[in-house]
Design an enzyme around this catalytic site. Structure first.
Site, short mmCIF file in Angstrom:
data_model
loop_
_atom_site.label_atom_id
_atom_site.label_comp_id
_atom_site.label_asym_id
_atom_site.label_seq_id
_atom_site.Cartn_x
_atom_site.Cartn_y
_atom_site.Cartn_z
N LYS A 190 0.83 -1.20 0.00
CA LYS A 190 0.00 0.00 0.00
C LYS A 190 0.87 1.25 0.00
CE LYS A 190 -1.66 -1.36 3.85
NZ LYS A 190 -2.36 -1.57 5.13
N THR A 223 -7.32 9.92 7.97
CA THR A 223 -6.88 8.67 7.35
C THR A 223 -6.54 7.58 8.37
OG1 THR A 223 -4.62 9.48 7.25
CG2 THR A 223 -5.95 9.79 5.28
N GLY A 225 -6.88 4.47 10.26
CA GLY A 225 -7.70 3.27 10.08
C GLY A 225 -7.91 2.85 8.64
N THR A 226 -7.28 3.56 7.69
CA THR A 226 -7.47 3.18 6.28
C THR A 226 -6.96 1.76 6.01
OG1 THR A 226 -5.44 4.39 5.81
CG2 THR A 226 -7.49 5.45 5.17
N GLY A 227 -5.80 1.44 6.62
CA GLY A 227 -5.20 0.12 6.37
C GLY A 227 -6.09 -1.01 6.89
N CYS A 228 -6.57 -0.84 8.13
CA CYS A 228 -7.45 -1.87 8.72
C CYS A 228 -8.72 -2.01 7.89
CB CYS A 228 -7.86 -1.46 10.14
SG CYS A 228 -6.46 -1.10 11.21
N1 LIG Z 1 -5.32 10.28 1.29
C1 LIG Z 1 -5.72 9.15 0.69
N2 LIG Z 1 -6.56 9.19 -0.35
C2 LIG Z 1 -6.99 8.07 -0.96
N3 LIG Z 1 -6.59 6.85 -0.60
C3 LIG Z 1 -5.74 6.73 0.44
C4 LIG Z 1 -5.25 7.86 1.15
N4 LIG Z 1 -4.42 7.43 2.13
C5 LIG Z 1 -4.39 6.10 2.05
N5 LIG Z 1 -5.16 5.66 1.02
C6 LIG Z 1 -5.41 4.29 0.64
O1 LIG Z 1 -5.86 3.62 1.81
C7 LIG Z 1 -5.35 2.29 1.85
C8 LIG Z 1 -4.50 2.13 3.11
O2 LIG Z 1 -3.19 2.54 2.83
P1 LIG Z 1 -2.13 3.08 3.85
O3 LIG Z 1 -2.61 4.34 4.45
O4 LIG Z 1 -0.85 3.13 3.11
O5 LIG Z 1 -2.11 1.91 4.92
P2 LIG Z 1 -1.95 1.98 6.51
O6 LIG Z 1 -3.20 2.60 7.06
O7 LIG Z 1 -1.81 0.54 6.88
O8 LIG Z 1 -0.74 2.78 6.76
C9 LIG Z 1 -4.56 2.12 0.56
O9 LIG Z 1 -5.41 1.57 -0.43
C10 LIG Z 1 -4.17 3.54 0.19
O10 LIG Z 1 -3.92 3.69 -1.18
C1 LIG Z 2 -5.40 -1.46 17.48
C2 LIG Z 2 -4.81 -0.92 16.22
N1 LIG Z 2 -4.69 -1.73 15.14
C3 LIG Z 2 -4.19 -1.24 13.98
C4 LIG Z 2 -3.78 0.07 13.88
C5 LIG Z 2 -3.21 0.59 12.60
O1 LIG Z 2 -4.04 1.50 11.93
P1 LIG Z 2 -3.43 2.76 11.16
O2 LIG Z 2 -2.27 2.27 10.37
O3 LIG Z 2 -4.52 3.26 10.26
O4 LIG Z 2 -3.07 3.75 12.24
C6 LIG Z 2 -3.94 0.90 15.00
N2 LIG Z 2 -3.58 2.19 14.97
N3 LIG Z 2 -4.46 0.37 16.15
MG LIG Z 3 -1.78 -0.21 8.67
#
Ligand SMILES: Nc1ncnc2c1ncn2[C@@H]1O[C@H](COP(=O)(O)OP(=O)(O)O)[C@@H](O)[C@H]1O
Ligand SMILES: Cc1ncc(COP(=O)(O)O)c(N)n1
Ligand SMILES: [Mg+2]
Length: 511
Positions: A190, A223, A225-228
């Site tokens: 990602k 943003t 929680g986007t990954g979860c």
């Molecule tokens: N500002 C944003 N606009 C659109 N999509 C986003 C944005 N930030 C993250 N994403 C998307 O959200 C998903 C989670 O990605 P990311 O943020 O890299 O993961 P994590 O939350 O685990 O760090 C991916 O599909 C990424 O492309």
């Molecule tokens: C309990 C828990 N699980 C997962 C994430 C990661 O989420 P994010 O990468 O969006 O901060 C988090 N912050 N807290």
């Molecule tokens: Mg994440």
């Protein structure tokens, strides 16, 4: 992973709810973790059970504390759910200790599921460590080889690859290939944190092909929680039976749409706000300016438009509606049997603006699609139109649904179907409906007595006979619905006003 006990998603003939089990940590701020997983699965329409691995004290500023759930209690939760609840897909998030990762792998071998989605959570967006480097080797050796897909962000991919630098899309491709060598069937690297990237770019690799998934980067602080949410949405789509590429595409579009929808919301004072998963529910209830529930007294003077009459008198549907409201109409129904859909929708939107301005509900005759498209206040359906119960499912609990009924049985069915009112008629003969059987005042009275719903009388009613109709004096007769007596006249406003006076004079119902 193996298929469970001889049954696959496709050959299971029972009606089964798709089921995702999330094995993750709790986020007290509810932006990420278990709470995000529950919301994402709810939004994607699948059931989600939860095995909690850790509690975190967390908000929009960062992670203030974390406490792991004892390993054997994680095992107990896993067993409770997996031994009983027909889980399709397991999705993992925060797995804070080697013992918990090993427990999970062991339990999954004992209770195989259709698919495993691994979000190798290590560091929160705020930079706080959620699972330390000690788990890396167990991840590589035990968990990743069991996974149908892993979804590391840049930092996590880098950690799994001994600190490899990831700064470009090409780096992400190389990382995806190397991670695939560790055994997962698919790798999604990602790029939410890719520096200088205008788009949000993710790389999916299945061992044969690379897919570069791009979406516009939404400018928002929300943003967290986007990954979860992405991983849970992938799990949800796989649980429904979709192939991995489709699941990832749908999940990414969902996250993007939810981010865009919640870009302005303000929750917390920190730099990383949560977003709103349940946008679909909101777009019907919150954006709707008509916030009052249905009030049966709105049926008092019910104006029903007719395109042919408007044409005859050379006025637009919007002019007709405006005039009726100025004359005192208390609810409007657009009955445009001949209009082209595109024109109908445009007119409906324009009428809705006027109705909202005056606090008058606007219903659409028959066309549930048009009602949804313009966010009208509801629909009126006939006996041969879409059944009210189906319209209710499509429109949700708050919209108004009326049903045309001639008999007590139809009135009973309308109530069972979840309608809000019934229209009973034709009371008198009318030229707006061909071959329409009239029920007369007696028929109207019989239906009113039987109906559990409020009633509006319709059919051949005007200034001369409205009083007689209201004088049948049954408490649930709330008003009259009128077409020709208002719209087949030179001045709609004058005719509406006259009828309004007659109804007030009949001293029944309320305004
Ligand atoms: N500002 C944003 N606009 C659109 N999509 C986003 C944005 N930030 C993250 N994403 C998307 O959200 C998903 C989670 O990605 P990311 O943020 O890299 O993961 P994590 O939350 O685990 O760090 C991916 O599909 C990424 O492309
Ligand atoms: C309990 C828990 N699980 C997962 C994430 C990661 O989420 P994010 O990468 O969006 O901060 C988090 N912050 N807290
Ligand atoms: Mg994440």
């Amino acid at each position: 992973m193996q298929e469970k006990g001889g049954s696959t998603l496709s050959d299971d003939s029972r009606t089964k709810t798709p089921h995702v089990l999330t094995v993750a940590g709790s986020d007290s701020g509810a932006g990420a973790g278990i709470q995000a997983d529950l919301k994402a699965c709810a939004a994607r329409g699948v059931y989600c059970s939860t095995v909690i691995t850790a509690l975190t004290a967390q908000n929009t500023i960062g992670v203030q504390g974390a406490s792991n759930v004892p390993e054997d209690f994680v095992a107990q939760q896993l067993k409770s759910v997996l031994s009983d609840m027909q889980v399709d897909v397991v999705k993992t998030g925060m797995l804070p200790s080697v013992g918990i990762v090993k427990t999970l792998c062991r339990t999954l071998r004992e209770y195989p599921v259709h698919a495993l989605v691994v979000d190798p959570v290590m560091v929160s967006t705020s930079g706080d460590v959620l699972a330390g480097p000690s788990i890396l080797s167990t991840f590589r050796e035990e968990l990743l080889p069991m996974a149908d897909i892993i979804t590391p962000n840049l930092k996590e991919a880098s950690a799994l690859l001994n600190g490899m630098q990831l700064e470009t899309v090409d780096d992400m491709r190389s990382a995806a290939r190397l991670l695939h060598n560790m055994g997962p069937k698919n790798v999604l690297v990602k790029g939410g944190d890719l520096p200088d990237s205008l788009d949000a770019v993710d790389i999916l690799y299945n061992g044969h092909n690379f897919y570069e998934l791009r979406s516009p980067r939404i400018r928002t602080r929300n943003t967290h929680g986007t990954g979860c949410s992405l991983a849970s949405s992938i799990a949800a789509e796989v649980a429904k039976g979709y192939p991995m590429l489709s699941a990832v595409k749908v999940a990414k579009r969902f996250v993007e749409t939810a981010l865009d929808y919640s870009k302005e919301i303000v929750i917390g004072n920190g730099p990383q706000g949560p977003f709103d998963h349940l946008l679909r529910l909101k777009s019907h209830s919150q954006d709707c300016h008509r916030q009052q529930p249905f009030d049966p007294s709105d049926l008092f003077l019910y104006a029903v438009t007719d395109s042919r009459m408007n044409k005859r008198w050379g006025r637009s549907i919007v002019d007709a509606v405006k005039a009726a409201i100025d004359g005192g109409a208390t609810i409007i129904q657009l009955r445009e049997k001949d209009a082209e859909t595109k024109d109908f929708l445009e007119s409906a939107k324009a009428c809705l603006r006027i109705c909202r301005l005056h606090g008058v509900p606007l219903l659409i005759n028959d066309r549930v699609d048009v009602a949804i498209a313009c966010d009208a206040d509801g629909v009126h359906v006939g006996q041969s139109d879409m059944p009210a119960c189906v319209a209710r499912t499509l429109l949700g609990p708050e919209k108004i649904i009326g049903v045309s009924c001639k008999t007590p049985e139809q009135a009973e069915q309308a109530w069972v179907d979840g309608a809000d009112y019934i229209g009973c008629g034709g009371v008198y003969p009318t030229n707006t409906k061909e071959n329409n059987i009239t029920v007369g005042l007696n028929g109207l009275k019989t239906v009113c007595m039987a109906s559990k719903l409020p009633v509006v009388a319709i059919g051949g009613i005007g200034v001369s006979n409205a009083r007689a109709v209201m004088e049948i004096r049954t408490p649930n007769l709330k008003g009259v619905a009128v077409v020709s007596a208002l719209f087949d006249r030179e001045c709609v406003q004058t005719e509406t006003r006259k009828l309004h006076e007659v109804l007030l004079g009949s001293n029944i119902g309320s305004t």
